[in-house]
Motif scaffolding. Structure first.
Motif, short mmCIF file in Angstrom:
data_model
loop_
_atom_site.label_atom_id
_atom_site.label_comp_id
_atom_site.label_asym_id
_atom_site.label_seq_id
_atom_site.Cartn_x
_atom_site.Cartn_y
_atom_site.Cartn_z
N ALA A 85 0.83 -1.25 0.02
CA ALA A 85 0.25 -0.04 0.28
C ALA A 85 1.30 1.07 -0.32
CB ALA A 85 -0.91 0.34 1.71
N SER A 86 1.42 1.22 0.43
CA SER A 86 2.69 2.31 0.49
C SER A 86 3.34 2.57 -0.93
CB SER A 86 3.59 2.10 1.62
OG SER A 86 4.51 1.22 1.87
N GLY A 87 4.03 1.16 -1.39
CA GLY A 87 4.90 1.43 -3.08
C GLY A 87 5.64 1.11 -2.05
N SER A 88 6.30 0.16 -1.01
CA SER A 88 7.86 -0.31 -0.98
C SER A 88 7.97 -1.86 -0.74
CB SER A 88 8.07 0.91 0.70
OG SER A 88 7.17 0.11 2.18
N TYR A 89 7.34 -2.15 -1.36
CA TYR A 89 7.34 -3.33 -1.28
C TYR A 89 8.63 -4.15 -2.43
CZ TYR A 89 6.31 -8.27 -3.35
OH TYR A 89 6.24 -9.37 -3.05
N PHE A 90 9.31 -5.41 -1.85
CA PHE A 90 10.37 -5.26 -2.96
C PHE A 90 10.22 -7.06 -2.72
CE2 PHE A 90 11.58 -1.41 -2.84
CZ PHE A 90 11.87 -0.84 -4.80
N PRO A 91 10.14 -8.02 -3.82
CA PRO A 91 10.15 -9.15 -3.80
C PRO A 91 11.28 -9.99 -3.39
CG PRO A 91 9.94 -8.75 -6.28
CD PRO A 91 10.07 -7.40 -5.22
N LEU A 92 11.58 -11.27 -2.80
CA LEU A 92 13.11 -11.61 -2.67
C LEU A 92 13.00 -12.24 -3.37
CD1 LEU A 92 12.10 -13.33 1.43
CD2 LEU A 92 14.20 -11.06 0.95
#
Length: 419
Positions: A57-64
């Protein structure tokens, strides 16, 4: 599970994450590079799912990185699957659900793979109907499709359906997620999408919808086709039309940075009439599609008369794969169990094979279940001493008597495949 609702930059709600995880949980699956299982996430949803929603929701998601796994294929080959973590699969499911609602209604009616209310049996049924109408078929095989998808072209295809920034942002990150090899080394990904990711089948459908479906419907409306993910069968009226269509497809795929497998993509004559023949020797008269072999067979008509048709049944490759699976289970060594216990162990597998391959010409499963009955007879010889020094037929005869008294004990016995 309760999340604190705050003002976020991306339009993703806590409910979407929770619903997505429930679907991931129902699909099961192995752990990713973090070795975190579905059960572990399920036992502590606040700890593991709150960060997923917060970062999405904040745009800070990065996948492993994606864990690479090799599974055996036909002809001693392997298929490389990419297994994302449970949290990454949940995040992919969130975007997939939103994206699928937008794009599925635009897909071709002849596209059947990984779509709601579409199945492989529907593709087989349409293929059979088209084989009875048109004389020639192109069995199209794309070389390493999931590994060769160009990222730039993929994003361009995605833009045909949506301009939402958060979808483009996360799809790009998933495409570029690195791979963790079996030895633990990390490898960058410059093309392709992991075959095993939740969103990969939808991305593949989007890509091939633009590259193939819409293109062939626009420039070659005279042909018919069925597509299940990257498995494609194209039907043509005559041989010249098939040659022209195949050459045009090769040029189109080359333009889109894909390749056709040499020696695997063939033009097949759908022989369904004993009198009508092409004026030259035909090299290919059969093809495989979704585990079924299409070839000329005698079929019974509506009025009881027999005629030559071009119909499907389980392929020899799938029969061999099933018998290898049964062999590796080593049922004949489970002498500590009773016969009903053996039946319970293999019931789900048998039911799945019968429900899928038994939809058309169930009699062709006879080879598979004859092999299984012989394995069960071997179990009888190992279980009971009185059969060990006798010919195997006596154990088989005992199994036949058991099948007469308990016809519903094994799933395949219920369908008439008794010893």
């Amino acid at each position: 599970m309760i999340f604190e609702e705050k003002q976020k930059s991306q339009p993703i709600e806590k409910r979407q994450v929770w619903e997505a995880f429930k679907k991931v949980k129902s699909n099961r699956g192995a752990a990713g590079v973090d070795k975190l299982s579905i059960e572990a996430v399920s036992s502590q949803t606040r700890k593991y799912l709150y960060p997923v929603w917060n970062r999405l929701a904040s745009g800070s998601y990065f996948p492993l990185p994606v864990r690479e796994v090799e599974i055996p294929k036909d002809e001693n080959r392997v298929r490389k699957l990419g297994i994302p973590t449970v949290q990454d699969r949940t995040a992919q499911m969130v975007i997939r659900e939103e994206l699928e609602a937008k794009v599925d209604k635009h897909f071709s009616a002849s596209s059947f793979g990984y779509r709601p209310k579409k199945s492989a049996h529907q593709a087989i049924r349409q293929c059979r109907e088209n084989c009875m109408k048109l004389d020639w078929a192109i069995d199209l095989d794309i070389k390493s499709f999931f590994d060769e998808i160009d990222h730039e072209l993929m994003m361009k295809a995605l833009s045909h359906f949506t301009d939402k920034k958060h979808i483009h942002l996360y799809v790009k990150r998933w495409l570029e997620a690195p791979i963790q090899k079996k030895d633990g080394t990390i490898q960058k990904r410059t093309k392709g999408t992991p075959q095993g990711g939740v969103i990969s089948p939808l991305l593949a459908n989007i890509f091939l919808h633009v590259v193939f479906d819409k293109w062939i419907e626009k420039y070659h409306p005279e042909v018919k086709f069925e597509r299940y993910a990257d498995d494609i069968i194209i039907h043509c009226q005559n041989f010249k039309q098939a040659l022209r269509t195949l050459e045009a497809i090769k040029a189109r795929f080359k333009e889109c940075k894909l390749q056709i497998k040499d020696g695997k993509s063939n033009i097949v004559y759908c022989k369904r009439n004993q009198k009508k023949h092409p004026p030259f020797n035909v090299q290919y008269v059969t093809f495989d599609f979704l585990g079924f072999t299409f070839k000329p067979r005698m079929v019974k008509g509506y009025f009881g008369n027999f005629h030559l048709g071009f119909t499907p049944s389980i392929s020899r490759k799938r029969q061999k794969r099933i018998t290898q699976t049964l062999f590796k289970m080593k049922l004949h060594r489970m002498v500590h169990l009773r016969l009903p216990d053996l039946a319970a162990i293999i019931a789900d597998k048998l039911r799945g094979w019968i429900h899928y391959y038994g939809k058309v010409r169930m009699s062709e499963l006879h080879y598979v279940f004859r092999f299984l009955n012989k394995r069960l007879a071997k179990w009888v010889r190992n279980k009971y001493r009185r059969f060990r020094r006798k010919h195997w037929f006596f154990a088989y005869k005992w199994l036949q008597e058991t099948a007469k008294h308990y016809p519903n004990l094994f799933v395949h016995w219920q369908y008439g495949f008794k010893p």
